[in-house]
Design an enzyme around this catalytic site. Structure first.
Site, PDB file in Angstrom:
ATOM      1  N   SER A 123      85.330  33.339 -29.895  1.00  5.75           N
ATOM      2  CA  SER A 123      85.383  32.855 -28.521  1.00  5.75           C
ATOM      3  C   SER A 123      86.037  33.852 -27.598  1.00  5.75           C
ATOM      4  O   SER A 123      85.889  33.739 -26.383  1.00  5.75           O
ATOM      5  CB  SER A 123      86.071  31.499 -28.422  1.00  5.75           C
ATOM      6  OG  SER A 123      87.034  31.339 -29.374  1.00  5.75           O
ATOM      7  N   HIS A 144      78.045  31.308 -29.971  1.00  2.00           N
ATOM      8  CA  HIS A 144      79.301  30.626 -29.650  1.00  2.00           C
ATOM      9  C   HIS A 144      79.079  29.126 -29.506  1.00  2.00           C
ATOM     10  O   HIS A 144      78.583  28.645 -28.485  1.00  2.00           O
ATOM     11  CB  HIS A 144      79.904  31.217 -28.364  1.00  2.00           C
ATOM     12  CG  HIS A 144      81.257  30.684 -28.042  1.00  2.00           C
ATOM     13  ND1 HIS A 144      81.659  30.349 -26.771  1.00  2.00           N
ATOM     14  CD2 HIS A 144      82.306  30.400 -28.852  1.00  2.00           C
ATOM     15  CE1 HIS A 144      82.895  29.885 -26.810  1.00  2.00           C
ATOM     16  NE2 HIS A 144      83.310  29.904 -28.062  1.00  2.00           N
ATOM     17  N   GLU A 156      76.378  29.350 -26.609  1.00  2.00           N
ATOM     18  CA  GLU A 156      76.207  30.582 -25.843  1.00  2.00           C
ATOM     19  C   GLU A 156      75.699  31.659 -26.801  1.00  2.00           C
ATOM     20  O   GLU A 156      76.351  31.946 -27.814  1.00  2.00           O
ATOM     21  CB  GLU A 156      77.537  31.018 -25.216  1.00  2.00           C
ATOM     22  CG  GLU A 156      78.023  30.054 -24.140  1.00  2.00           C
ATOM     23  CD  GLU A 156      79.409  30.385 -23.599  1.00  2.00           C
ATOM     24  OE1 GLU A 156      79.659  30.109 -22.413  1.00  2.00           O
ATOM     25  OE2 GLU A 156      80.267  30.898 -24.363  1.00  2.00           O
ATOM     26  N   ASN A 194      84.157  29.975 -20.671  1.00  2.00           N
ATOM     27  CA  ASN A 194      85.590  30.263 -20.636  1.00  2.00           C
ATOM     28  C   ASN A 194      85.974  31.226 -19.521  1.00  2.00           C
ATOM     29  O   ASN A 194      87.151  31.363 -19.191  1.00  2.00           O
ATOM     30  CB  ASN A 194      86.057  30.815 -21.988  1.00  2.00           C
ATOM     31  CG  ASN A 194      86.235  29.687 -22.991  1.00  2.00           C
ATOM     32  OD1 ASN A 194      86.390  28.519 -22.602  1.00  2.00           O
ATOM     33  ND2 ASN A 194      86.193  30.006 -24.271  1.00  2.00           N
TER      34      ASN A 194
END
Ligand code: NAD
Length: 505
Positions: A123, A144, A156, A194
């Site tokens: 991540s 991800h 992702e 994120n």
């Protein structure tokens, strides 16, 4: 390029939280799955844990007995990377350390076939950097998943600098065949979710740190006005302050300490003192059984004004005029080139949060952005010491007459929802301009990855194309640290709009 054939074995390395979830997804999709973990016996335990979860799916009628038995038979724990030799895809979910992941992929590359796709669930590390250890980094991709992987649809699919288009496409199609919603993204810090979600936490913490409002009030405004599923304080208590802070810290460091991603000092103190959230019993909130849950600030009832004068176009808050009329408040509309505000009987003004502070004006109350003014159950107001008590009382009474609870916060420019949404919109535009992902994939990622009620571009279109730019420009003037400086991408967007609309720049 199509998805992996279901008869192709999938290897999962690292059988902790994420590895187990990813293995379950591949298994239920129909693949044979091999599990490997560096700790002896752990892959076997993981297989048992996955088996127990399949049992629960049978109890919930989401899987038949036969399907469960077949899935169990396809699941095989192995005791070394050599056991993954026949896999067509290997996904790792081991310790989040570059040297550990690179070493693992070096050893995997020695045993798997040349056309085996290799993937990382990292991540926060760079996919390009991990892939740098490979002889053939073209077959290496980021996949991800979000936690819990069996439940959350978003994946992702991250292309490093050396990732082949065919490998990325195959990973993307495979994730889709597994029932997930993949989005394609470039290898940048935080990928899509994120990276773009950082202001959701940062702005809530900043309003609190500047004494604008307490956590319970900010959370309530984000939920009940902003339409977010949870507020930033309660959400980070759930995620874990250490986990959330470490993502923020890693994105900030990876962007060479870009001020737009600066971590929160108050959150640092929470982590340092062990107040990690629900899991430690105390974070922003106290979870002791006898602890009082703080209530959001809610204003006492005030009398509604009999009328208002609406000057100019209220933009994203335009719906308020119809709501006021429905509530029996007389609205007189006046053309106005300069202002967009409601003038109250006191002579004071009520204006949508725009990045300025109340103290700059003689007698003004700001109200915060709502996702939907009809459905919002709470509205935040901000006033300064120069706001007359009568103006504030009339502003409170006005929103109460619409059936809203009202929270009065400090004189915080951009308030709570408005500054948060403006910054999310800005980072989304910036990400597209930097080639991170498409507008559509960013909207999908933010809705599915963090449950936002609207994707940033959907929100931006609803708010008017230069709304976020002008709010951030105002904020940047008042806080020139660079934190609120609108990106060049947002500037271009607003400027192009102005030109098209013939109003100059
Ligand atoms: N937990 C999350 O919410 C989340 C979400 C998305 C991505 N991730 C990423 O997924 C990865 C794993 O996270 P997690 O939360 O599942 O961790 P975890 O600690 O639950 O599991 C990691 C597992 O990897 C094993 N392991 C460590 N080094 C190994 C090696 N060299 N070879 C084989 N096995 C090894 C450990 O024994 C452990 O079982 C990390 O890269 C993390 O950044 C985590």
């Amino acid at each position: 390029m199509t998805a992996l054939d279901l008869s192709s074995p999938v290897g999962v390395v690292g059988t902790g939280t994420m590895g187990q979830g990813i293995a379950q997804v591949a298994l239920v999709a129909g693949h044979p799955v091999r599990l490997y973990d560096a700790v002896p016996g752990k892959a076997r335990e993981a297989a048992d844990a996955i088996g127990a979860r399949l049992d629960r799916l049978v109890e919930k009628d989401r899987l038949t007995d036969t399907e469960r038995d077949a899935a169990r038979a396809r699941l095989e724990p192995v005791e070394g990377v050599a056991g993954l030799a026949d896999c067509s895809l290997v996904i790792e979910a081991v310790l989040e350390r570059l040297d550990v992941k690179q070493e693992l992929f070096r050893s995997l590359e020695e045993v798997v076939a040349e056309d085996c796709l290799l993937a990382t669930n990292t991540s926060s590390l760079s996919v390009t950097a991990i892939g740098g250890a490979l002889v053939n980094p073209g077959r290496f991709v980021g996949l991800h998943f979000f936690n819990p992987a069996p439940l959350l649809p978003l994946v992702e699919v991250v292309s490093g600098f050396a990732t082949d288009v065919t490998s990325a496409t195959r990973a993307y199609e495979t994730a889709r065949a597994w029932g997930k919603t993949p989005v394609a993204c470039a290898d940048t810090p935080g990928f899509i979710v994120n990276r773009i979600a950082r202001p959701f936490y940062a702005e809530a913490f900043a309003v609190h740190e500047s004494q604008g409002a307490d956590p319970a009030t900010i959370d309530a405004v984000l939920r009940e006005s902003g339409g977010f599923r949870m507020g930033a304080f309660e959400l980070t208590d759930l995620i874990g302050q250490d986990v959330n802070e470490s993502v923020t810290h890693s994105v900030w460091q990876s962007f060479f300490q870009d001020v737009r991603f600066t971590p929160s000092l108050a959150q640092r103190r929470l982590v340092e003192s062990g107040r990690l959230g629900r899991k430690s019993g105390h974070g922003w909130y106290d979870y002791a059984p006898d602890a009082d849950r703080p209530e959001p600030h809610t204003a006492e009832p005030e009398r509604a004004p009999a009328y208002v004068v609406a000057e100019g176009d209220l933009g994203p808050a335009g719906e308020l005029l119809a709501l006021l009329r429905e509530a029996g408040i007389q609205v007189r509309e006046e053309e106005e080139d300069q202002g967009t505000r409601l003038v109250l009987p006191s002579g004071g003004q009520l204006a949508l949060a725009d990045g300025q502070t109340s103290v700059e004006f003689r007698d003004v109350v700001y109200f915060d952005l709502a996702l939907d003014y009809r459905r919002a159950t709470r509205i935040a107001l901000s006033a300064s010491q120069d706001t007359s008590p009568q103006t504030l009382a009339e502003a409170i009474g006005l929103f109460q007459a619409l059936g809203k609870k009202v929270s009065v916060i400090g004189d915080v420019p951009g308030m709570i929802v408005a500054r948060t949404v403006a910054r999310i919109v800005d980072l989304a535009h910036d990400a597209v301009a930097k080639g991170v992902a498409t507008e559509e994939d960013i909207d999908t990622a933010m809705r599915l990855g963090v449950n936002y009620p609207l994707g940033p571009f959907e929100w931006s279109r609803r708010l008017g194309r230069n709304w976020a730019y002008s709010l951030l420009d105002d904020l940047h003037l008042r806080d020139p640290s660079g934190r609120y400086a609108p990106s060049l991408a947002l500037y271009r967007h607003a400027y192009a709009t102005d030109k098209r609309e013939g109003s100059g720049s």
